[in-house]
Structure formats: structure tokens, C-alpha cells
Scaffold this motif. Structure first.
Motif, PDB file in Angstrom:
ATOM      1  N   GLN A 210      -2.536 -48.906  28.638  1.00 31.60           N
ATOM      2  CA  GLN A 210      -3.142 -48.244  29.794  1.00 31.60           C
ATOM      3  C   GLN A 210      -2.923 -46.723  29.778  1.00 31.60           C
ATOM      4  N   PHE A 211      -2.532 -46.174  28.631  1.00 31.88           N
ATOM      5  CA  PHE A 211      -2.301 -44.732  28.570  1.00 31.88           C
ATOM      6  C   PHE A 211      -3.543 -43.954  28.988  1.00 31.88           C
ATOM      7  N   HIS A 212      -4.688 -44.293  28.425  1.00 28.07           N
ATOM      8  CA  HIS A 212      -5.909 -43.537  28.709  1.00 28.07           C
ATOM      9  C   HIS A 212      -6.362 -43.731  30.155  1.00 28.07           C
ATOM     10  N   ALA A 213      -6.156 -44.918  30.708  1.00 27.52           N
ATOM     11  CA  ALA A 213      -6.501 -45.132  32.114  1.00 27.52           C
ATOM     12  C   ALA A 213      -5.649 -44.242  33.013  1.00 27.52           C
ATOM     13  N   LEU A 214      -4.338 -44.197  32.751  1.00 26.62           N
ATOM     14  CA  LEU A 214      -3.449 -43.342  33.536  1.00 26.62           C
ATOM     15  C   LEU A 214      -3.814 -41.870  33.381  1.00 26.62           C
ATOM     16  N   PHE A 215      -4.137 -41.472  32.163  1.00 23.14           N
ATOM     17  CA  PHE A 215      -4.513 -40.080  31.880  1.00 23.14           C
ATOM     18  C   PHE A 215      -5.724 -39.686  32.718  1.00 23.14           C
ATOM     19  N   LEU A 216      -6.740 -40.538  32.749  1.00 17.79           N
ATOM     20  CA  LEU A 216      -7.972 -40.233  33.480  1.00 17.79           C
ATOM     21  C   LEU A 216      -7.758 -40.287  34.987  1.00 17.79           C
ATOM     22  N   PHE A 217      -6.950 -41.214  35.463  1.00 19.28           N
ATOM     23  CA  PHE A 217      -6.662 -41.268  36.899  1.00 19.28           C
ATOM     24  C   PHE A 217      -5.890 -40.032  37.348  1.00 19.28           C
ATOM     25  N   GLN A 218      -5.033 -39.518  36.475  1.00 18.96           N
ATOM     26  CA  GLN A 218      -4.335 -38.284  36.841  1.00 18.96           C
ATOM     27  C   GLN A 218      -5.320 -37.123  36.953  1.00 18.96           C
ATOM     28  N   LEU A 219      -6.270 -37.055  36.037  1.00 17.65           N
ATOM     29  CA  LEU A 219      -7.301 -36.014  36.134  1.00 17.65           C
ATOM     30  C   LEU A 219      -8.106 -36.160  37.415  1.00 17.65           C
ATOM     31  N   MET A 220      -8.397 -37.393  37.803  1.00 16.02           N
ATOM     32  CA  MET A 220      -9.124 -37.619  39.047  1.00 16.02           C
ATOM     33  C   MET A 220      -8.334 -37.072  40.233  1.00 16.02           C
ATOM     34  N   GLY A 221      -7.032 -37.378  40.283  1.00 18.68           N
ATOM     35  CA  GLY A 221      -6.206 -36.868  41.369  1.00 18.68           C
ATOM     36  C   GLY A 221      -6.156 -35.351  41.406  1.00 18.68           C
ATOM     37  N   LEU A 222      -6.034 -34.735  40.244  1.00 11.72           N
ATOM     38  CA  LEU A 222      -6.027 -33.269  40.176  1.00 11.72           C
ATOM     39  C   LEU A 222      -7.338 -32.693  40.699  1.00 11.72           C
ATOM     40  N   ASN A 223      -8.456 -33.272  40.287  1.00  8.45           N
ATOM     41  CA  ASN A 223      -9.761 -32.751  40.687  1.00  8.45           C
ATOM     42  C   ASN A 223     -10.018 -32.943  42.177  1.00  8.45           C
ATOM     43  N   ILE A 224      -9.543 -34.058  42.742  1.00 10.14           N
ATOM     44  CA  ILE A 224      -9.662 -34.235  44.196  1.00 10.14           C
ATOM     45  C   ILE A 224      -8.884 -33.135  44.919  1.00 10.14           C
ATOM     46  N   ALA A 225      -7.679 -32.846  44.443  1.00 10.51           N
ATOM     47  CA  ALA A 225      -6.853 -31.814  45.074  1.00 10.51           C
ATOM     48  C   ALA A 225      -7.554 -30.463  45.074  1.00 10.51           C
ATOM     49  N   PHE A 226      -8.249 -30.142  43.989  1.00 17.02           N
ATOM     50  CA  PHE A 226      -8.894 -28.838  43.890  1.00 17.02           C
ATOM     51  C   PHE A 226     -10.169 -28.745  44.727  1.00 17.02           C
ATOM     52  N   LEU A 227     -10.798 -29.869  45.030  1.00 16.71           N
ATOM     53  CA  LEU A 227     -12.083 -29.851  45.721  1.00 16.71           C
ATOM     54  C   LEU A 227     -12.006 -30.198  47.202  1.00 16.71           C
ATOM     55  N   THR A 228     -10.948 -30.860  47.628  1.00 15.52           N
ATOM     56  CA  THR A 228     -10.913 -31.339  49.006  1.00 15.52           C
ATOM     57  C   THR A 228     -10.836 -30.187  50.011  1.00 15.52           C
ATOM     58  N   GLY A 229     -11.450 -30.432  51.168  1.00 15.85           N
ATOM     59  CA  GLY A 229     -11.384 -29.455  52.248  1.00 15.85           C
ATOM     60  C   GLY A 229     -10.569 -29.950  53.418  1.00 15.85           C
ATOM     61  N   ASP A 230      -9.724 -30.959  53.185  1.00 15.81           N
ATOM     62  CA  ASP A 230      -8.991 -31.629  54.254  1.00 15.81           C
ATOM     63  C   ASP A 230      -7.540 -31.847  53.832  1.00 15.81           C
ATOM     64  N   LEU A 231      -6.599 -31.601  54.727  1.00 19.26           N
ATOM     65  CA  LEU A 231      -5.181 -31.734  54.395  1.00 19.26           C
ATOM     66  C   LEU A 231      -4.782 -33.173  54.096  1.00 19.26           C
ATOM     67  N   PHE A 232      -5.337 -34.135  54.840  1.00 22.00           N
ATOM     68  CA  PHE A 232      -4.955 -35.513  54.580  1.00 22.00           C
ATOM     69  C   PHE A 232      -5.470 -35.970  53.218  1.00 22.00           C
ATOM     70  N   ASN A 233      -6.672 -35.554  52.859  1.00 17.31           N
ATOM     71  CA  ASN A 233      -7.199 -35.919  51.548  1.00 17.31           C
ATOM     72  C   ASN A 233      -6.465 -35.185  50.431  1.00 17.31           C
ATOM     73  N   LEU A 234      -5.874 -34.032  50.740  1.00 18.42           N
ATOM     74  CA  LEU A 234      -4.996 -33.378  49.782  1.00 18.42           C
ATOM     75  C   LEU A 234      -3.760 -34.243  49.550  1.00 18.42           C
ATOM     76  N   PHE A 235      -3.240 -34.850  50.611  1.00 21.31           N
ATOM     77  CA  PHE A 235      -2.128 -35.787  50.475  1.00 21.31           C
ATOM     78  C   PHE A 235      -2.533 -36.980  49.601  1.00 21.31           C
ATOM     79  N   VAL A 236      -3.718 -37.515  49.843  1.00 20.98           N
ATOM     80  CA  VAL A 236      -4.209 -38.640  49.040  1.00 20.98           C
ATOM     81  C   VAL A 236      -4.318 -38.235  47.571  1.00 20.98           C
ATOM     82  N   ALA A 237      -4.824 -37.032  47.316  1.00 20.65           N
ATOM     83  CA  ALA A 237      -4.948 -36.545  45.935  1.00 20.65           C
ATOM     84  C   ALA A 237      -3.585 -36.455  45.272  1.00 20.65           C
TER      85      ALA A 237
END
Length: 505
Positions: A107-134
Motif C-alpha cells: 500500500q505504499f503508493h496508495a499512502l503516497f497518493l492519499f498524502q498528496l490529496m491531503g496536502l492539496n486539500i490544505a492548500f485549496l480549502t477556504g475553511d478552517l474545519f476543512n483545513l483540520f480535515v486536510a
């Protein structure tokens, strides 16, 4: 609404789900699909960078729920810059990983891609709670990546990393709860309007929530005294994971940049510039602590891990002063140090693989194989990290020094940064001279030849220190425009308060 904003999130999400479902597929197929997914993430980030370059804000409201009630993604120059910086780093880390570092964990590649997803959510979100989710998404993935490779050497640092970040997540949740209890919103633009209106006893609640939030972001950024977990955790991780983690501290810095000038900026009344008076001395102390750690490092990976802490202090010092010039200089330096540190982690692993039992420890050993190639890569990375001319680290630090107005802050910043850079040069010179030149008699068992993929990945990521110099003019113009946009909070607030209609722009 522009649907391109969802691409950096949906691409790694779908790619990660696919990787999780095909854990028993041939590794060649999994590698091909994973690398293709990372390339698509980079392409989408570049598209968003081109869109953001016109200086306008773009918004995507999921389900067409209007802010401040719905989940909102916001694209501006800063978000686009962070997306490109992360996706470029991720591409070379992923290319290095498929050279063999991904083996042993289906599951290395799955974890790698999910981490990128979390990073990208953090950079794009306009909401503090969704920043927490990211933060939670990228941290859960990072827990698995940190343990990748097995072995007891990763257990204790990994446990410290997990416990501290769980504490940070709890404080994050408490702080946003306190702010929401007073303002009734967590949308950043809406908070920028409502926080200046807070008075009386409620003011102390929001102030406490804001300070707690700053502690959480400081933990993510690894500022003093919340930085001591980082050197052991990063130095024990596998090379591509440690290199990708070079961007993790920048998420904390990004959160400070995104939230505090907007919500607690000059127009926030009694809460204006909340915590910024503390941030400047802490940043300088963090820089100094990083230099001390680098001087005492016993291995190359530990040295590079302390370089991460040095870069955090160097970044936060001009940011805390609040000028556009300082912010622009910090953004240029952020690009340089993130890619340089990532490259040094990869190079350190290549060196370790060529030194037998000596590994990456800074001790004398028989002459290594491929010494010339590896020494050149290490030299380029060290010069860029220390801030010597003519590479990008020098330009970044020079811009930071030039951005400070004469006065008390200038005296301290110049002194700490220049002395720290000099001592960093000593640390890298000591490590390089011992590893490459102070050899002892004997013969190392001939290692496996350098893999083409990992050599290209390490070399290309290191060479970005030269590429940044070539394109320094366009990049500084972009960072100047980004700093100007960040200081114009009214445009951000107005665009998120306008009704959004239509499907595309």
C-alpha cells in the motif's frame, strides 16, 4: 465555478483508491499507474498556476452550497504556487521510490497518493474545519509512510510523531470550536469580517482560540520548542518519504500565511497581528537551534533533517515582520529550500548505499564507489542549502536580507541569518570532507550499480537549485504579485461573499 480546482484532489483520491484495490497486482503495473497519477497531479497544478497568474480568485463550492455554509475551495497565486512546489517534489520522490524503495509494502503508493490529496486539500480549502480535515488526511497517510521499510529504528521516532500530532489535532479541534462558538462560522473570509466585530468576554475566547491555533501550526511547522521530534523521525524514514516530508513543515507555514494576515490582520481590531510579536524571536531561535543541531549531526540524513528546521526559522522570520517584500522573499526561499532538502535526502540515501556498513554516518570509511558523481550532487545541494552563490539558496537569503527595514529587527535577522549560514557551511564542509575525502585503507563490498531511475530523480531534484537561478526573474515577479495579493484581503473577502452561479468560467 471552475471544475479544475477539484483536479488536484480527485486525481490522487481516485489513484489512491485504485492502488488500495490492486494491492496484489504486479508491482510493475502498480508503479506505472502510480507514477502516471503523480504526473497528472503535476499537470493539473500547472494548469491552476496558469489560471491563478492573472491575479483573480477562483472558487469551487461543492454541491453549489454558497459560503460560508458549504465546502469551498479557493484558488489564488499562493495556493497555486504551493500545489506546483509539492507536485514537482512528489514526482521526483515517486520516481525514486519505484527504483526499489517502494518494495515491502503493497500500500505504499496508495499512502503516497492519499498524502498528496491531503496536502492539496490544505492548500485549496477556504475553511478552517476543512483545513483540520486536510491535516488529518495527510497525517494518517504519513503515519504509514513513516513506518514504511519496517525495523525497530522507526518505531520510537514514529511513536513520538504520532503522539505529538494527535495532541496537535486535539488542540486544533478545540481551538476551532472556541472560535466557532463566538463567530458562528469557520469560513476564513467570513471570519475576517466577524472577528473585528467581537467584543467583551467573547474577545478572550477568540484570542485564546487564535493563540492555540498558532501553537498547532507551529507544531506542524516544527518551530522551537516543538521541533525536537523532527530530526529523528525524518532521518529514520526511507529516502523518498523523508524527501516528501520536506514539504510537511511548509504546510504549517502556509497555514500561518493563509489564516493570520486574513483573519487576524491589521483590520482585526483588538486581535490585530495576533501572536506575530512572539513569532519573530521564536523564528530566530528556531534557526539557531537548527544550526546547532546541524553542527552536531552524526549522519547525513540527520544533518539534512536539521536543515529542515533551519529553513523553518529562515522562512518565518521575514513572514512575521509582515512586509510584502519579506513575504515575497520567503516564498522564493521556500521553493528553493523545499526542493534542495528533498534532493539532499535522496542523495544521502545514494551515498549510504555506496558505503557499506558505514552507511550515511559521518565517519571515515574506505573510498566509496561512484564517488565523483555523488560528491557533485552533494556539493550542489550543500551549496544551495547553506546559501552560497551562485545557487538559489543564496538568492533566497539575499532577498530576505534586503527585505528588512533598518532597525532592531534588521540587526537581529542579519546577525542570526549570516552567522547561521556561516556555521551551516562549516557543518556541510565537515560532513563532505569526512565522507568523501578522509578515506581509510580497505575495500568495500561492491554495491549494486546505481539505478537509473533513482540517479535521475536525485540528480534532477538537486539540479532544480540551478533551474531556480535561471528563472529567478519570472519567479520573483510571481512571488511579488503573490505577496501583493495576500496583503489585499478585501478582494478575498469580497469574492467569497458574492453569489456563485454558472458551471465554469
Amino acid at each position: 465555478m471552475n471544475h479544475w480546482l477539484t483536479a488536484p484532489i480527485l486525481i490522487p483520491l481516485l489513484g489512491g483508491i485504485l492502488q488500495a484495490l490492486m494491492g496484489y497486482a504486479p508491482i510493475t503495473l502498480r508503479r506505472t499507474l502510480a507514477l502516471a497519477t503523480t504526473v497528472l497531479i503535476l499537470v493539473s497544478a500547472i494548469v491552476l498556476l496558469v489560471l491563478a497568474n492573472d491575479g483573480s480568485y477562483r472558487i469551487y463550492a461543492f454541491g453549489n452550497w454558497q459560503p460560508p455554509f458549504g465546502i469551498v475551495l479557493v484558488l489564488d497565486r499562493l495556493a497555486a504556487l504551493m500545489l506546483v512546489m509539492t507536485s514537482v517534489l512528489a514526482l521526483f520522490c515517486h520516481l525514486y521510490a519505484i527504483g526499489g524503495a517502494d518494495e515491502g509494502n503493497r500500500q505504499f503508493h496508495a499512502l503516497f497518493l492519499f498524502q498528496l490529496m491531503g496536502l492539496n486539500i490544505a492548500f485549496l480549502t477556504g475553511d478552517l474545519f476543512n483545513l483540520f480535515v486536510a491535516f488529518e488526511v495527510l497525517l494518517i497517510a504519513s503515519y504509514g509512510l513513516l513506518m514504511h521499510g519496517g525495523g525497530t529504528i522507526r518505531t520510537v521516532p514514529g511513536l513520538h510523531y504520532v503522539v505529538l500530532n494527535l495532541i496537535g489535532s486535539a488542540i486544533f479541534l478545540i481551538s476551532v470550536g472556541m472560535i466557532y462558538s463566538v463567530t458562528g462560522t469557520l469560513n476564513m473570509a467570513d471570519l475576517a469580517v466577524k472577528v473585528p466585530q467581537v467584543t467583551g468576554e467573547s474577545l478572550n475566547i477568540v484570542k485564546a482560540g487564535g493563540m492555540m491555533l498558532l501553537v498547532v501550526f507551529g507544531l506542524k511547522a516544527a518551530i522551537l520548542p516543538l521541533c525536537f521530534w523532527l530530526p529523528r523521525a525524518y532521518s529514520k524514514a526511507t529516502a523518498p518519504v523523508a524527501a516528501l516530508f520536506a514539504v510537511m513543515t511548509k504546510v504549517g507555514i502556509y497555514a500561518i500565511l493563509r489564516v493570520y494576515p486574513l483573519v487576524f490582520g491589521d483590520e482585526a481590531g483588538e486581535l490585530a497581528n495576533l501572536g506575530m510579536d512572539w513569532l519573530f524571536p521564536i523564528a530566530l531561535a528556531t534557526l539557531a537551534m537548527g544550526v546547532i543541531g546541524a553542527l552536531g549531526s552524526g549522519s547525513l540524513k540527520t544533518l539534512v533533517a536539521w536543515q529542515v528546521i533551519i529553513s523553518v526559522g529562515t522562512l518565518l522570520a521575514p513572514i512575521s515582520l509582515g512586509s510584502e517584500a519579506g513575504l515575497s522573499a520567503a516564498l522564493f526561499y521556500m521553493l528553493s529550500t523545499t526542493w534542495t532538502v528533498g534532493g539532499l535526502f535522496l542523495v544521502s540515501e545514494l551515498i549510504a548505499n555506496q558505503r557499506g556498513s558505514a552507511n550515511d554516518r559521518i565517519i571515515t570509511a574506505p573510498r566509496m564507489h561512484n564517488r565523483t558523481f555523488l560528491s557533485v550532487l552533494f556539493l550542489i545541494g550543500a551549496v544551495a542549502a547553506a546559501g552560497l552563490p551562485p545557487l538559489s539558496g543564496f538568492i533566497g537569503k539575499l532577498l530576505i536580507l534586503q527585505s528588512v527595514e533598518p532597525g532592531f529587527e534588521m540587526a537581529w535577522l542579519w546577525s542570526v541569518l549570516l552567522v547561521g549560514s556561516f556555521l551551516t557551511i562549516i557543518a556541510y564542509s565537515r560532513a563532505g570532507s569526512i565522507v568523501f575525502w578522509r578515506t581509510v585503507d580497505g575495500h568495500l563490498e561492491k554495491p549494486d550499480p546505481l539505478n537509473g531511475r533513482i540517479s535521475v530523480a536525485a540528480g534532477a531534484l538537486t539540479a532544480l537549485a540551478i533551474v531556480l537561478v535561471v528563472f529567478a526573474g519570472p519567479i520573483t515577479r510571481y512571488t511579488d504579485a503573490t505577496a501583493e495579493q495576500l496583503h489585499n484581503n478585501n478582494a478575498y473577502i469580497e469574492i467569497l461573499q458574492m453569489p456563485m452561479v454558472g458551471e465554469d468560467d
